[in-house]
Design an enzyme around this catalytic site. Structure first.
Site, short mmCIF file in Angstrom:
data_model
loop_
_atom_site.label_atom_id
_atom_site.label_comp_id
_atom_site.label_asym_id
_atom_site.label_seq_id
_atom_site.Cartn_x
_atom_site.Cartn_y
_atom_site.Cartn_z
CG ASP A 68 26.25 -23.39 39.33
OD1 ASP A 68 27.14 -24.09 38.81
OD2 ASP A 68 25.88 -23.71 40.50
CB SER A 69 21.35 -25.88 37.19
OG SER A 69 22.23 -26.50 36.14
NE ARG A 182 19.86 -25.00 31.95
CZ ARG A 182 19.77 -26.16 32.38
NH1 ARG A 182 19.03 -27.17 31.93
NH2 ARG A 182 20.49 -26.54 33.43
#
Ligand code: ITT
Length: 197
Positions: A68-69, A182
């Site tokens: 989740d970003s 990420r």
């Protein structure tokens, strides 16, 4: 190890393919199992990463990894944050979201356009795993006044990496992984994986 990658975002799938190969993880996407992304009801990146990973593990019976970003913009008091994917509406495209962001920042001068990408990655061995592996990462930068570059996905064309003065969409894939939220989150998760094995 074989894991289900719990994402419906093609940009993330491409990046995980690069990032997971050297670590010896083999992944299958949740779409392979016909799993639709669940509704993201959490208020934090961690809540949503765990929710997505647990859902994919419950539906597939395999270990699952989710990311989740989002983008946090200081001039917008941290928006769009956990709502980055839905910033311009529930069905918004990347272009719609970028367009809304540039309009929201139209009157904000260069010096006040600081922002950061955040990423939380969760790996669960099973749906009710009480001790998930978690990695977090942050990438500090600035929002450009117009899109630049054709690589990456999402907000990459308007996110300037201060180290190179290029947009994230102007970086090669390996250059992006070396700097990105990420890349950092996955490195942290893999370090925890090594420690606990
Ligand atoms: P999944 O939940 O199925 O993984 P999603 O696109 O809905 O896909 P998120 O809820 O985590 O994913 O939303 C993240 C959004 O933040 C994503 O849609 C992008 O717009 C943005 N984002 C995250 N990482 C990014 C990156 O590396 N480059 C550009 N934009 C990014």
């Amino acid at each position: 190890m074989r894991v289900v990658l719990a994402t419906g975002n093609a940009g993330k799938v491409r990046e995980f393919a690069d990032l997971l190969a050297p670590a010896g993880f083999e992944f299958v996407t949740q779409a392979t199992f016909g799993i639709e992304p669940p509704e993201e009801t959490g208020h934090t990146f961690l809540d949503n990463a765990l929710l997505k990973a647990r859902y994919a593990a419950s539906r597939s019976g395999l270990p699952a990894m989710a990311d989740d970003s989002g983008l946090e913009v200081d001039a917008l008091q941290g928006a769009p944050g956990v709502y980055s994917a839905r910033y311009a509406g529930p069905q918004a495209s990347d272009a719609d979201n970028v367009d809304k962001l540039l309009k929201a920042l139209a009157d904000v001068p260069q010096r006040a356009r600081s922002a950061r990408f955040r990423c939380v990655i969760a790996l669960v061995m099973r749906a009710d795993d009480p001790a998930p592996y978690i990695g977090t990462g942050v990438w500090e930068g600035r929002i450009l006044s117009a899109p630049r570059g054709t690589g990456g996905f999402g907000y990459d064309p308007v996110f300037e990496d201060p180290g190179s003065a290029r947009s994230a969409a102007e970086l090669g894939a390996a250059e992006k992984h070396a700097r990105s939220h990420r890349g950092m989150a996955l490195a942290a998760l893999l370090a925890e994986w090594q420690r606990r094995r």
